[in-house]
Design a protein around this motif. Structure first.
Motif, PDB file in Angstrom:
ATOM      1  N   ARG A 142       0.830  -1.214   0.000  1.00 35.23           N
ATOM      2  CA  ARG A 142       0.000   0.000   0.000  1.00 35.23           C
ATOM      3  C   ARG A 142       0.860   1.258   0.000  1.00 35.23           C
ATOM      4  NH1 ARG A 142      -2.870  -1.891   4.303  1.00 35.23           N
ATOM      5  NH2 ARG A 142      -4.379  -3.328   3.404  1.00 35.23           N
ATOM      6  N   SER A 143       1.832   1.319   0.924  1.00 35.61           N
ATOM      7  CA  SER A 143       2.593   2.564   1.037  1.00 35.61           C
ATOM      8  C   SER A 143       3.553   2.752  -0.146  1.00 35.61           C
ATOM      9  CB  SER A 143       3.330   2.636   2.383  1.00 35.61           C
ATOM     10  OG  SER A 143       4.176   1.534   2.521  1.00 35.61           O
ATOM     11  N   THR A 144       4.096   1.641  -0.670  1.00 36.99           N
ATOM     12  CA  THR A 144       4.991   1.782  -1.824  1.00 36.99           C
ATOM     13  C   THR A 144       4.215   2.307  -3.032  1.00 36.99           C
ATOM     14  OG1 THR A 144       6.255  -0.095  -1.002  1.00 36.99           O
ATOM     15  CG2 THR A 144       6.725   0.604  -3.239  1.00 36.99           C
ATOM     16  N   LEU A 145       3.033   1.746  -3.238  1.00 39.84           N
ATOM     17  CA  LEU A 145       2.194   2.185  -4.354  1.00 39.84           C
ATOM     18  C   LEU A 145       1.837   3.666  -4.207  1.00 39.84           C
ATOM     19  CD1 LEU A 145       1.456  -0.568  -5.798  1.00 39.84           C
ATOM     20  CD2 LEU A 145      -0.847   0.349  -5.848  1.00 39.84           C
ATOM     21  N   HIS A 146       1.516   4.029  -2.981  1.00 37.95           N
ATOM     22  CA  HIS A 146       1.151   5.417  -2.711  1.00 37.95           C
ATOM     23  C   HIS A 146       2.303   6.351  -3.112  1.00 37.95           C
ATOM     24  CE1 HIS A 146      -0.942   8.704  -0.824  1.00 37.95           C
ATOM     25  NE2 HIS A 146       0.178   9.028  -0.198  1.00 37.95           N
ATOM     26  N   GLY A 147       3.522   5.952  -2.727  1.00 42.21           N
ATOM     27  CA  GLY A 147       4.692   6.776  -3.027  1.00 42.21           C
ATOM     28  C   GLY A 147       4.969   6.895  -4.518  1.00 42.21           C
TER      29      GLY A 147
ATOM     30  N   ARG B 222       2.638   6.810  -6.942  1.00 47.41           N
ATOM     31  CA  ARG B 222       1.504   7.344  -7.714  1.00 47.41           C
ATOM     32  C   ARG B 222       1.867   8.551  -8.574  1.00 47.41           C
ATOM     33  NH1 ARG B 222      -2.803   4.529  -7.779  1.00 47.41           N
ATOM     34  NH2 ARG B 222      -3.268   3.262  -5.941  1.00 47.41           N
TER      35      ARG B 222
END
Ligand code: ADP
Length: 265
Positions: A117-122, A124
């Motif tokens: 989740r957090s890697t994807l968020h970063g 985006r």
């Protein structure tokens, strides 16, 4: 096959003789050759941007001295060449760190869904700029695995950055995390992480060599996209350290899927 032959005079009870030893040194020869190739590759990869930098410095000192428009353009090229060297050194350091602790298996329990989740968020913003849609699917019930959080983040980042940069505008990149009940190679329960893209795909002949250091399908395109050729080598070492498994499936014109399976126990 390379043999090292040693001949020694020996004294036996029955008299004097010679001892001839044949030692197969092929693996050592291969390691030595790999090391030499690696040093040659690194030197070449560093020298290319450095040569460009030296050339532009000469131009700025000479022909472009009174040309502010040219100067601005050359400086921006110099900046990107310096950034390339910086990325290469960063990746080399990551690779050597991962290799150094490859034998020490991580023991801390981590939550791969949260990391995804957090890697994807970063990533985006990069995806948006490239016109690529990012999707994520994670299991409803949380799973934890023994692992190194920073390293797992790096695996995802490298796979996602590749998927985004090689797929291009209009593509979709999907990250899916699943608990797997039984996986023979990891003996027991684990998690399967897939990064799939709808990009150009990779010809089958390249797949076996993809995780080699500096191996690129299209060197020109990789360099143009800012690649160092080390991303997948780093991924492979991290997966090995976690006693996991990495596979690539790809079809030209359809897309590519990288699958990482990590043991949960
Ligand atoms: P690079 O820095 O060149 O991207 P990598 O080790 O990350 O190096 O990848 C090696 C090569 O694999 C790349 O140069 C590219 O040709 C190919 N590749 C990796 N991921 C993808 C992908 N998702 N789609 C198409 N080609 C890919």
């Amino acid at each position: 096959t390379t043999y090292r032959v040693t001949v020694r005079a020996v004294t036996l009870e029955s008299g004097r003789g010679v001892l001839v030893c044949f030692e197969d040194v092929t693996p050592m020869e291969q390691i030595g050759q790999m090391r030499r190739d690696f040093v040659a590759n690194v030197s070449h990869e560093l020298r290319t941007p450095l040569t460009a930098l030296i050339g532009f410095i000469e131009t700025l000192k000479g022909p472009a001295r009174d040309d502010p428009v040219g100067q601005a353009r050359f400086l921006s090229i110099m900046e990107s060449e310096a950034a390339r060297m910086n990325r290469l050194i960063g990746d080399l350091l990551s690779l050597s760190r991962v290799e150094a602790d490859e034998r020490v298996r991580p023991t801390t329990r981590i939550d791969p869904a949260e990391i995804a989740r957090s890697t994807l968020h970063g990533l985006r913003p990069i995806a948006e700029e490239a016109g690529v849609k990012l999707d994520l699917s994670v299991p409803a019930t949380p799973v934890t695995i023994p692992g190194d959080e920073d390293q797992l983040r790096q695996v995802l980042t490298n796979l996602l950055e590749n998927a985004i940069k090689y797929s291009g505008r209009g593509a979709t990149v999907t990250v899916a995390l699943n608990a797997v009940e039984y996986e023979p190679r990891v003996r027991g329960r684990g998690v399967r992480l897939t990064v799939s893209d709808t990009g150009p795909g990779i010809d089958q002949i390249h797949l076996p060599r993809l995780t080699e250091r500096f191996y690129r399908v299209d060197s020109h395109r990789s360099r143009e996209m800012g690649g160092t050729g080390l991303g997948l080598a780093i991924v492979k070492h991290i997966v090995n350290r976690h006693r996991g498994r990495l596979r690539v499936d790809s079809e030209l014109g359809k897309g590519t899927t990288f699958t990482v399976i990590l043991p949960a126990t």
